[in-house]
Design an enzyme around this catalytic site. Structure first.
Site, PDB file in Angstrom:
ATOM      1  N   ASP A   1       1.027  -3.724  -2.301  1.00  0.00           N
ATOM      2  CA  ASP A   1       2.043  -3.362  -1.315  1.00  0.00           C
ATOM      3  C   ASP A   1       3.425  -3.455  -1.958  1.00  0.00           C
ATOM      4  OD1 ASP A   1       3.229  -2.966   1.331  1.00  0.00           O
ATOM      5  OD2 ASP A   1       3.707  -5.096   1.242  1.00  0.00           O
TER       6      ASP A   1
ATOM      7  N   ASP B   1       7.123  -3.384   0.099  1.00  0.00           N
ATOM      8  CA  ASP B   1       8.110  -4.159   0.855  1.00  0.00           C
ATOM      9  C   ASP B   1       7.493  -5.463   1.365  1.00  0.00           C
ATOM     10  OD1 ASP B   1      10.461  -4.866   2.100  1.00  0.00           O
ATOM     11  OD2 ASP B   1      10.730  -2.952   3.093  1.00  0.00           O
TER      12      ASP B   1
ATOM     13  N   LYS C   1      -2.410   2.369   5.663  1.00  0.00           N
ATOM     14  CA  LYS C   1      -2.906   1.013   5.912  1.00  0.00           C
ATOM     15  C   LYS C   1      -2.691   0.621   7.364  1.00  0.00           C
ATOM     16  CE  LYS C   1       0.036  -0.442   2.879  1.00  0.00           C
ATOM     17  NZ  LYS C   1       0.898  -1.292   2.017  1.00  0.00           N
TER      18      LYS C   1
ATOM     19  N   ASP D   1       1.726  -8.733   1.890  1.00  0.00           N
ATOM     20  CA  ASP D   1       2.282  -9.825   2.692  1.00  0.00           C
ATOM     21  C   ASP D   1       1.925  -9.735   4.165  1.00  0.00           C
ATOM     22  OD1 ASP D   1       4.195  -7.495   2.771  1.00  0.00           O
ATOM     23  OD2 ASP D   1       5.183  -8.793   4.237  1.00  0.00           O
TER      24      ASP D   1
END
Length: 255
Positions: free
Chosen positions: A10, A12, A182, A207
């Site tokens: 990922d 951000d 996602k 995250d």
């Protein structure tokens, strides 16, 4: 921790927050480059081209290239062109989405008589754009959304995400779209195919539990939750299905 051959990563909240690099992120990518590990940045952002994503990362101090990026724009264009080559599309979104659709041989049109409606994040959204999308869906166009994120993090706070824009068309027409990004398996399956490894050899790093970690879980690959973004460790511990690992930062993943 298992030594994986392929890493799906990922951006951000994992590599950076806004314009700030997250601790351990650059060192982790340097480690992957040094040890010839395969990796892809898997992003729900459809507004940027892979080159623009890579340029942002390199400007922040990373050493990577556009070949290491798969976005929902690429996954969406790949999905449509595989099942309906040359189809016509009405799109809401940025330049990254338009480039991906046209480069896949799809016809991007600006009217409601099309085969598909595709909605991606558009910071210049207007009532007219949404109106054409609704009319096209009512006319029978297949309805696709790049991702269902209802909000996106920004230096100002959480702003409306693509899922919020998509919901306008859903509520108006009563039609639910096919989501590509996602935590859906569509983008993950394309990423795994592109990286050229088995699911057992790959891991998803992110995250946010509801997108990144669930994407791995839904795709039957291992997951690494990093405690550097949205979902806290306490929130992770309360989930019914836990990630394979949870780490404070990516320094813990470097062998």
């Amino acid at each position: 921790m298992k030594d994986y051959k392929g890493y799906l990563i990922d951006l951000d909240g994992t590599m950076y927050k806004g314009s700030e690099v997250i601790e351990g992120a650059i060192e982790f990518i340097d480690y992957l480059n040094k040890h010839n590990k395969s990796y892809l940045f898997v992003t729900n952002n459809s507004s940027k081209t892979p080159q623009e994503v890579a340029d942002k990362l390199n400007d922040m101090g990373f050493n990577t290239s556009s070949e290491h990026v798969i976005s929902t724009a690429l996954a969406t264009s790949g999905y449509i062109s595989e099942i309906d080559p040359g189809a016509s599309v009405y799109m809401i979104g940025g330049s990254g989405l338009k480039s991906a659709l046209t480069e896949a041989g799809l016809e991007v049109k600006n009217d409601e008589h099309v085969d598909y409606v595709v909605i991606g994040l558009d910071v210049e959204i207007t009532y007219e754009k949404l109106s054409v999308a609704c009319l096209a869906v009512r006319n029978g166009a297949k309805f696709i959304s790049t991702n269902k994120d209802v909000s996106i993090p920004n230096e100002r706070g959480f702003l409306p995400g693509n899922g919020s824009l998509t919901s306008v068309v859903t509520v108006s027409t009563g039609k639910t779209p096919i989501f590509i990004g996602k935590p859906e398996a569509i983008i993950m399956n394309q990423a795994i195919e592109k990286i050229g490894l088995s699911k057992e050899e790959c891991v998803m790093i992110g995250d946010l539990y509801d997108t990144d970690i669930l994407a791995g879980i839904n795709s039957n690959i291992d997951t690494i939750h990093v405690q550097t973004g949205v979902t806290s460790l306490d929130e992770i511990k309360a989930k019914d299905v836990l990630p394979t690992y949870s780490v404070q930062n990516l320094f813990e993943v470097i062998k």
